[in-house]
Design an enzyme around this catalytic site. Structure first.
Site, PDB file in Angstrom:
ATOM      1  N   ARG A  72       0.859  -1.196   0.000  1.00  0.00           N
ATOM      2  CA  ARG A  72       0.000   0.000   0.000  1.00  0.00           C
ATOM      3  C   ARG A  72       0.887   1.236   0.000  1.00  0.00           C
ATOM      4  NH1 ARG A  72      -4.893   0.144   0.637  1.00  0.00           N
ATOM      5  NH2 ARG A  72      -5.023  -1.768   1.868  1.00  0.00           N
ATOM      6  N   ARG A  98       0.663  -6.649  -9.090  1.00  0.00           N
ATOM      7  CA  ARG A  98       1.272  -5.917  -7.962  1.00  0.00           C
ATOM      8  C   ARG A  98       2.200  -6.815  -7.131  1.00  0.00           C
ATOM      9  NH1 ARG A  98      -3.315  -2.830  -4.641  1.00  0.00           N
ATOM     10  NH2 ARG A  98      -4.448  -4.794  -4.834  1.00  0.00           N
ATOM     11  N   HIS A 169      -2.265   3.939  -9.415  1.00  0.00           N
ATOM     12  CA  HIS A 169      -3.025   4.165  -8.175  1.00  0.00           C
ATOM     13  C   HIS A 169      -2.200   4.997  -7.170  1.00  0.00           C
ATOM     14  CE1 HIS A 169      -5.240   3.123  -4.509  1.00  0.00           C
ATOM     15  NE2 HIS A 169      -6.051   2.339  -5.143  1.00  0.00           N
ATOM     16  N   ASP A 213     -14.611   7.906  -2.461  1.00  0.00           N
ATOM     17  CA  ASP A 213     -14.173   6.823  -3.343  1.00  0.00           C
ATOM     18  C   ASP A 213     -14.942   6.983  -4.647  1.00  0.00           C
ATOM     19  OD1 ASP A 213     -13.732   3.206  -2.864  1.00  0.00           O
ATOM     20  OD2 ASP A 213     -13.143   4.591  -4.486  1.00  0.00           O
ATOM     21  N   GLU A 273      -5.733   8.938  -9.136  1.00  0.00           N
ATOM     22  CA  GLU A 273      -5.283   7.857 -10.010  1.00  0.00           C
ATOM     23  C   GLU A 273      -5.642   8.120 -11.470  1.00  0.00           C
ATOM     24  OE1 GLU A 273      -7.134   5.340  -6.388  1.00  0.00           O
ATOM     25  OE2 GLU A 273      -6.905   4.248  -8.259  1.00  0.00           O
TER      26      GLU A 273
HETATM   27  O1  TA6 Z   1      -8.808   3.176  -6.001  1.00  0.00           O
HETATM   28  C1  TA6 Z   1      -9.692   3.216  -4.906  1.00  0.00           C
HETATM   29  C2  TA6 Z   1      -9.919   1.789  -4.416  1.00  0.00           C
HETATM   30  O2  TA6 Z   1     -10.525   1.008  -5.400  1.00  0.00           O
HETATM   31  C3  TA6 Z   1     -10.731   1.842  -3.119  1.00  0.00           C
HETATM   32  O3  TA6 Z   1     -12.021   1.326  -3.326  1.00  0.00           O
HETATM   33  C4  TA6 Z   1      -9.913   0.988  -2.146  1.00  0.00           C
HETATM   34  O4  TA6 Z   1     -10.270  -0.388  -2.224  1.00  0.00           O
HETATM   35  C5  TA6 Z   1      -8.502   1.259  -2.683  1.00  0.00           C
HETATM   36  O5  TA6 Z   1      -8.660   1.187  -4.092  1.00  0.00           O
HETATM   37  C6  TA6 Z   1      -7.438   0.364  -2.077  1.00  0.00           C
HETATM   38  O6  TA6 Z   1      -7.350  -0.813  -2.790  1.00  0.00           O
HETATM   39  P1  TA6 Z   1      -6.263  -1.903  -2.291  1.00  0.00           P
HETATM   40  O7  TA6 Z   1      -6.576  -3.118  -3.056  1.00  0.00           O
HETATM   41  O8  TA6 Z   1      -4.912  -1.317  -2.576  1.00  0.00           O
HETATM   42  O9  TA6 Z   1      -6.490  -2.031  -0.805  1.00  0.00           O
END
Ligand code: TA6
Length: 299
Positions: A72, A98, A169, A213, A273
Site C-alpha cells: 500500500r 502488484r 493508483h 471513493d 489515479e
Molecule cells: O482506487 C480506490 C480503491 O478502489 C478503493 O475502493 C480501495 O479499495 C482502494 O482502491 C485500495 O485498494 P487496495 O486493493 O490497494 O487495498
C-alpha cells in the site's frame, strides 16, 4: 537477475542504480540534482518520489516487498483490471501484477533525465486468471525540476481483442487531507462508490470531510492537487485516460485496512489515479498497444 548483474547491465550511476531494499526486494533508483525516484521490481511499483528535498508520495509504514501481498502506497499498478475482477470476485482486486516480479527491459535518457522501463509479460500460469497473452510495460522517467512521468503500456500479444481497465493508483503525501482541494474536476460526472455507484456531478473543487471513493469520467487530464496546509501543489497531467479515481479511506475504513500505520495516517494521504476505469474500458486489438500516462510536476 541479481543486483550485481542488474548494475552491470543497466546501471548508469549515479543516475540509475539497483539495490536490495531493506523492504525486502530489488529496487531501482533514478537520481538527478534536486530529486530521486525509487521503484520496486516486485510489482513494478514506484515507492518513493523526492522532489526538491521533500517526499511527495505516501507509503505504508508496514510496507514489505517480500510478503507476497500488494504494497500500500507509492504508485501501485492496477492491471489488467481495476477494482474487483469483472466477472470473478474470487480474483484479486486491482489485477495481479502488484505481486509479480517484473523484468528490467530498458534504461534510457541521460544524467539530466534518466528513465527505466520495467516489463511484465504474462506467463502460462497467468492464463488461468487472465485468458490473454499480453505484456505490461511501466516506464518511469525523472525529468528536469524533478518532475515524475509514468507510462503504463499494455500490449496484446494474443489473437483476440482484449478489454482492459487499469490505474496508476498513486498515493500522494499531504499535510492534512482536511485542507486539500483538487481542481480540474469541476462539472465532471463521477461514479460514487459510496452510493452504490450512483452517478453525480462534481459542483466545484473536490474537498474531503469523510471517506471519498469516486471514479470521475470524461476529460480528467489535468488535476491540480493543492495541499493548503503545506503550501504546496502538484500538477497532475494524464493521457490515454478518460477517468480519474479519487480516494481517501478516512478514519473508519483506514482502521479496517490494517496497514495504514497510525490512526491519523489517513490524514496524510490522498489517492489521485490516472486510470482507465468505470465506463473507460480500453479494447486492445491483437498486436496493438495502449498507453496510459501520468505526469506529476511540483507547483
Ligand atoms: O482506487 C480506490 C480503491 O478502489 C478503493 O475502493 C480501495 O479499495 C482502494 O482502491 C485500495 O485498494 P487496495 O486493493 O490497494 O487495498
Amino acid at each position: 537477475m541479481d543486483i550485481d548483474t542488474l548494475n552491470r547491465r543497466f546501471g548508469r550511476p549515479p543516475a540509475v542504480t539497483f539495490a536490495n531494499s531493506p523492504l525486502g526486494g530489488p529496487v531501482v533508483t533514478l537520481a538527478i540534482d534536486g530529486g530521486h525516484v525509487m521503484a520496486s521490481l516486485i510489482g513494478g511499483q514506484v515507492l518513493s518520489w523526492v522532489a526538491h528535498g521533500r517526499e511527495r508520495l505516501w507509503l505504508s509504514p508496514s510496507a514489505r516487498l517480500d510478503t507476497g501481498k500488494p504494497v500500500r502506497g507509492g504508485v501501485p499498478v492496477c492491471w489488467p483490471w481495476f477494482g474487483p475482477h469483472p466477472v470473478d470476485a474470487q480474483k484479486p482486486a486491482h489485477g495481479f501484477v502488484r505481486t509479480r516480479i517484473w523484468e528490467v527491459a530498458e534504461v534510457a535518457g541521460d544524467a539530466a533525465s534518466p528513465s527505466v522501463t520495467l516489463s511484465y509479460p504474462t506467463d502460462d500460469a497467468d492464463l488461468l486468471i487472465w485468458p490473454h497473452e499480453c505484456e505490461a510495460r511501466l516506464t518511469v522517467t525523472l525529468c528536469e525540476s524533478a518532475a515524475l512521468e509514468l507510462s503504463l503500456a499494455t500490449e496484446n500479444c494474443g489473437l483476440v481483442p482484449m478489454h482492459v481497465t487499469a490505474a496508476l493508483h498513486t498515493y500522494f503525501r499531504v499535510a492534512d487531507i482536511a485542507r486539500v482541494r483538487l481542481e480540474g474536476l469541476e462539472n465532471r460526472i463521477f461514479i460514487d462508490k459510496l452510493s452504490a455507484g450512483a452517478r453525480k456531478v462534481e459542483p466545484g473543487a473536490v474537498r474531503f470531510a469523510g471517506e471519498v471513493d469516486r471514479i470521475y469520467l470524461g476529460d480528467t487530464d489535468r488535476i491540480r492537487l493543492v495541499d493548503e496546509a503545506a503550501g504546496a501543489a502538484i500538477e497532475i497531467t494524464s493521457a490515454g485516460s478518460r477517468s480519474a479515481v479519487v480516494w481517501n479511506p478516512w478514519s473508519a475504513k483506514a482502521a479496517r485496512l490494517g496497514d495504514m500505520g497510525s490512526p491519523g495516517a489517513y490524514r496524510e494521504m490522498v489517492c489521485i489515479e490516472s486510470a482507465n476505469a468505470g465506463d473507460d474500458i480500453v479494447t486492445v486489438l491483437p498486436g496493438d498497444r495502449h498507453t496510459l500516462r501520468a505526469s506529476y510536476r511540483i507547483g
